[in-house]
Design a protein around this motif. Structure first.
Motif, PDB file in Angstrom:
ATOM      1  N   ASP A  53       0.800  -1.223   0.000  1.00 31.93           N
ATOM      2  CA  ASP A  53       0.000   0.000   0.000  1.00 31.93           C
ATOM      3  C   ASP A  53       0.836   1.277   0.000  1.00 31.93           C
ATOM      4  OD1 ASP A  53       0.814  -0.461   2.665  1.00 31.93           O
ATOM      5  OD2 ASP A  53      -1.070   0.255   3.509  1.00 31.93           O
ATOM      6  N   GLN A  87       0.598   3.992  -3.012  1.00 31.03           N
ATOM      7  CA  GLN A  87       0.209   5.388  -2.786  1.00 31.03           C
ATOM      8  C   GLN A  87       1.205   6.344  -3.435  1.00 31.03           C
ATOM      9  OE1 GLN A  87      -2.777   6.525  -1.318  1.00 31.03           O
ATOM     10  NE2 GLN A  87      -2.015   8.300  -2.446  1.00 31.03           N
ATOM     11  N   ARG A 105       1.386  -7.212  -1.454  1.00 35.94           N
ATOM     12  CA  ARG A 105       0.871  -7.377  -0.087  1.00 35.94           C
ATOM     13  C   ARG A 105      -0.068  -6.214   0.200  1.00 35.94           C
ATOM     14  NH1 ARG A 105       5.471  -6.915   4.278  1.00 35.94           N
ATOM     15  NH2 ARG A 105       4.933  -4.845   4.973  1.00 35.94           N
ATOM     16  N   ASP A 106      -0.723  -6.244   1.339  1.00 34.78           N
ATOM     17  CA  ASP A 106      -1.717  -5.219   1.693  1.00 34.78           C
ATOM     18  C   ASP A 106      -2.869  -5.216   0.687  1.00 34.78           C
ATOM     19  OD1 ASP A 106      -0.033  -4.222   3.851  1.00 34.78           O
ATOM     20  OD2 ASP A 106       1.160  -3.221   2.303  1.00 34.78           O
ATOM     21  N   SER A 107      -3.299  -6.392   0.264  1.00 34.75           N
ATOM     22  CA  SER A 107      -4.276  -6.493  -0.816  1.00 34.75           C
ATOM     23  C   SER A 107      -5.619  -5.834  -0.494  1.00 34.75           C
ATOM     24  CB  SER A 107      -4.479  -7.944  -1.233  1.00 34.75           C
ATOM     25  OG  SER A 107      -4.980  -8.718  -0.162  1.00 34.75           O
ATOM     26  N   ALA A 108      -6.062  -5.859   0.745  1.00 36.99           N
ATOM     27  CA  ALA A 108      -7.333  -5.212   1.080  1.00 36.99           C
ATOM     28  C   ALA A 108      -7.241  -3.704   0.851  1.00 36.99           C
ATOM     29  CB  ALA A 108      -7.730  -5.512   2.528  1.00 36.99           C
ATOM     30  N   GLU A 109      -6.119  -3.105   1.209  1.00 39.89           N
ATOM     31  CA  GLU A 109      -5.924  -1.676   0.999  1.00 39.89           C
ATOM     32  C   GLU A 109      -5.769  -1.370  -0.487  1.00 39.89           C
ATOM     33  OE1 GLU A 109      -4.296  -3.498   3.228  1.00 39.89           O
ATOM     34  OE2 GLU A 109      -4.700  -2.570   5.172  1.00 39.89           O
ATOM     35  N   LEU A 110      -5.009  -2.203  -1.207  1.00 34.93           N
ATOM     36  CA  LEU A 110      -4.803  -1.977  -2.640  1.00 34.93           C
ATOM     37  C   LEU A 110      -6.128  -1.935  -3.388  1.00 34.93           C
ATOM     38  CD1 LEU A 110      -1.728  -4.288  -3.416  1.00 34.93           C
ATOM     39  CD2 LEU A 110      -1.722  -1.829  -2.916  1.00 34.93           C
ATOM     40  N   THR A 122      -8.832  -0.685  -2.617  1.00 28.60           N
ATOM     41  CA  THR A 122      -9.544   0.585  -2.448  1.00 28.60           C
ATOM     42  C   THR A 122      -8.821   1.758  -3.091  1.00 28.60           C
ATOM     43  OG1 THR A 122      -8.465   1.192  -0.358  1.00 28.60           O
ATOM     44  CG2 THR A 122     -10.410  -0.249  -0.217  1.00 28.60           C
ATOM     45  N   MET A 123      -7.669   1.520  -3.669  1.00 33.81           N
ATOM     46  CA  MET A 123      -6.835   2.603  -4.187  1.00 33.81           C
ATOM     47  C   MET A 123      -7.072   2.826  -5.680  1.00 33.81           C
ATOM     48  SD  MET A 123      -3.403   1.612  -2.067  1.00 33.81           S
ATOM     49  CE  MET A 123      -2.684   3.250  -1.882  1.00 33.81           C
ATOM     50  N   THR A 134      -0.488 -12.908  -3.698  1.00 38.14           N
ATOM     51  CA  THR A 134      -0.157 -12.132  -2.505  1.00 38.14           C
ATOM     52  C   THR A 134       0.749 -12.917  -1.560  1.00 38.14           C
ATOM     53  OG1 THR A 134      -2.072 -12.945  -1.277  1.00 38.14           O
ATOM     54  CG2 THR A 134      -2.371 -10.920  -2.552  1.00 38.14           C
TER      55      THR A 134
END
Length: 158
Positions: free
Chosen positions: A75, A79, A96-101, A103-104, A113
């Motif tokens: 993430d 960003q 990694r941080d797939s849940a955050e990715l 939403t981006m 992952t």
């Protein structure tokens, strides 16, 4: 956004279509732009360097050798890519941080992952032709991706 299927129907003699294997992880499922290529293995320092530069709406194409042992993008780097104007990142490797990715507002395609982060030594190469999933991508090629797959063209198609 132009659909990959429409591009194929009109310009198939000029295009390469990648084999299946990459999955969407970013919030944008359709993206396109001029390719910048990286070839590396389990070390994302060159990724860090690239996303810190102005992206100009381009696509960062990372050949990580298909390794799923360590993530080449998370993430924080995603960003930076957004902030610097990249339209997407394609990774022959892991994120990694797939849940955050998810939403981006960035197109992200990768093999899978892992929670492991990568080394940050700087091993690898930039702006060389790379090959994976049945296509060859040269720096400056044009990449178009959507829900149906991704294509490579030698220049933007009109």
């Amino acid at each position: 956004m132009i659909k990959t299927t429409d591009l194929w129907d009109q310009f198939s003699d000029q295009l390469q279509v990648a084999s299946h294997g990459l999955r969407h992880f970013g919030g944008n499922r359709s993206f396109s732009g001029k390719a910048t290529t990286l070839k590396l293995h389990e070390d994302n320092q060159l990724v860090r360097n690239a996303v810190a530069e102005p992206g100009g709406g381009g696509v960062l194409l990372i050949d990580g050798g298909g390794s799923l042992r360590t993530a080449l993008l998370g993430d924080l780097l995603a960003q930076k890519a957004i902030d610097r104007g990249w339209s997407g990142v394609l990774i022959n490797g892991a994120v990694r941080d797939s849940a955050e990715l998810a939403t981006m507002p960035l197109g992200i395609l990768a093999l899978g992952t892992t929670p492991r982060r990568s080394a940050k030594v700087g091993w690898g190469h930039r702006d060389l032709p790379v090959q994976f999933l049945g296509v060859t991508i040269r720096p400056g090629d044009w990449i178009c991706a959507d829900a149906d797959g991704w294509i490579v063209a030698p220049a933007p198609l009109q």
